[in-house]
Design a protein around this motif. Structure first.
Motif, PDB file in Angstrom:
ATOM      1  N   LYS A  40       0.831  -1.204   0.000  1.00 51.32           N
ATOM      2  CA  LYS A  40       0.000   0.000   0.000  1.00 51.32           C
ATOM      3  C   LYS A  40       0.862   1.249   0.000  1.00 51.32           C
ATOM      4  O   LYS A  40       2.020   1.216   0.416  1.00 51.32           O
ATOM      5  N   THR A  41       0.247   2.323  -0.469  1.00 54.59           N
ATOM      6  CA  THR A  41       0.933   3.610  -0.511  1.00 54.59           C
ATOM      7  C   THR A  41       0.883   4.239   0.873  1.00 54.59           C
ATOM      8  O   THR A  41       0.142   3.778   1.753  1.00 54.59           O
ATOM      9  N   SER A  42       1.615   5.298   1.049  1.00 56.39           N
ATOM     10  CA  SER A  42       1.463   6.072   2.277  1.00 56.39           C
ATOM     11  C   SER A  42       0.183   6.908   2.148  1.00 56.39           C
ATOM     12  O   SER A  42      -0.348   7.089   1.054  1.00 56.39           O
ATOM     13  N   VAL A  43      -0.308   7.403   3.268  1.00 55.39           N
ATOM     14  CA  VAL A  43      -1.557   8.165   3.301  1.00 55.39           C
ATOM     15  C   VAL A  43      -1.309   9.585   2.796  1.00 55.39           C
ATOM     16  O   VAL A  43      -0.327  10.229   3.173  1.00 55.39           O
ATOM     17  N   ARG A  44      -2.195  10.044   1.945  1.00 59.25           N
ATOM     18  CA  ARG A  44      -2.178  11.443   1.482  1.00 59.25           C
ATOM     19  C   ARG A  44      -3.296  12.164   2.221  1.00 59.25           C
ATOM     20  O   ARG A  44      -4.472  11.869   2.032  1.00 59.25           O
ATOM     21  N   ARG A  45      -2.908  13.087   3.085  1.00 60.66           N
ATOM     22  CA  ARG A  45      -3.876  13.724   3.973  1.00 60.66           C
ATOM     23  C   ARG A  45      -4.540  14.957   3.349  1.00 60.66           C
ATOM     24  O   ARG A  45      -3.850  15.816   2.824  1.00 60.66           O
ATOM     25  N   GLY A  46      -5.868  14.985   3.435  1.00 65.83           N
ATOM     26  CA  GLY A  46      -6.640  16.165   3.035  1.00 65.83           C
ATOM     27  C   GLY A  46      -6.458  16.580   1.594  1.00 65.83           C
ATOM     28  O   GLY A  46      -6.415  17.770   1.303  1.00 65.83           O
ATOM     29  N   GLN A  47      -6.359  15.621   0.672  1.00 69.66           N
ATOM     30  CA  GLN A  47      -6.141  15.947  -0.735  1.00 69.66           C
ATOM     31  C   GLN A  47      -7.244  15.337  -1.600  1.00 69.66           C
ATOM     32  O   GLN A  47      -7.329  14.115  -1.700  1.00 69.66           O
ATOM     33  N   PRO A  48      -8.053  16.172  -2.257  1.00 72.95           N
ATOM     34  CA  PRO A  48      -9.070  15.635  -3.160  1.00 72.95           C
ATOM     35  C   PRO A  48      -8.464  15.070  -4.450  1.00 72.95           C
ATOM     36  O   PRO A  48      -9.071  14.231  -5.105  1.00 72.95           O
ATOM     37  N   ASN A  49      -7.265  15.534  -4.811  1.00 74.06           N
ATOM     38  CA  ASN A  49      -6.561  15.062  -6.007  1.00 74.06           C
ATOM     39  C   ASN A  49      -5.156  14.605  -5.606  1.00 74.06           C
ATOM     40  O   ASN A  49      -4.153  15.217  -5.989  1.00 74.06           O
ATOM     41  N   PRO A  50      -5.065  13.516  -4.852  1.00 72.40           N
ATOM     42  CA  PRO A  50      -3.761  13.108  -4.301  1.00 72.40           C
ATOM     43  C   PRO A  50      -2.780  12.628  -5.365  1.00 72.40           C
ATOM     44  O   PRO A  50      -3.159  11.979  -6.330  1.00 72.40           O
ATOM     45  N   VAL A  51      -1.524  12.975  -5.175  1.00 75.38           N
ATOM     46  CA  VAL A  51      -0.438  12.473  -6.022  1.00 75.38           C
ATOM     47  C   VAL A  51       0.322  11.443  -5.189  1.00 75.38           C
ATOM     48  O   VAL A  51       0.891  11.764  -4.151  1.00 75.38           O
ATOM     49  N   TYR A  52       0.295  10.206  -5.653  1.00 68.35           N
ATOM     50  CA  TYR A  52       0.967   9.117  -4.930  1.00 68.35           C
ATOM     51  C   TYR A  52       2.377   8.902  -5.482  1.00 68.35           C
ATOM     52  O   TYR A  52       3.335   8.856  -4.736  1.00 68.35           O
TER      53      TYR A  52
END
Length: 124
Positions: A40-52
């Motif tokens: 799994k990826t790390s968590v992207r906090r508070g992002q409607p358009n997250p860049v992983y």
């Protein structure tokens, strides 16, 4: 097999008005649906358009590519241990749709070239 989860678009947090805290989970399944491996990826906090932009390597022989399924799931982490699925797609033997099947086919025929596609998540 190298898999990169690049980004998501228009993720919403239905419970509250702030953007979600999301992460991606990739699960490789064998021909009868048993889990071979997952990451799994790390968590992207508070992002409607997250860049992983995270890459994962799965040990799959070329001849096995027709017999495996890659399940890509996006989760919203709501609190300490609670999570809810935002959506998912499957590529490979049990692809979730025509676009996913075409992407898998292009990857198998790509001879090591990266094949990048947008996919619309199915509801969780």
């Amino acid at each position: 097999m190298s898999v990169e989860l690049i980004k998501g678009s228009h993720f919403r947090n239905l419970a509250i008005s702030r953007p979600p805290d999301t992460y991606g989970r990739l699960t490789l399944l064998n021909s009868v649906g048993q889990e071979i491996s997952r990451c799994k990826t790390s968590v992207r906090r508070g992002q409607p358009n997250p860049v992983y932009k995270e890459t994962f390597v799965f040990q799959v022989a070329l001849f096995q590519l027709s017999d495996v399924t890659l399940l890509v799931s996006i989760y919203n982490r709501r609190s300490m241990k609670r999570k809810e699925m935002v959506g998912w797609i499957a590529l490979g033997q049990n692809s979730s749709g025509e676009e996913e099947q075409l992407h898998w086919q292009d990857m198998k025929e790509g001879r090591g070239q990266q094949v990048c596609r947008w996919h619309v998540l199915l509801e969780g």
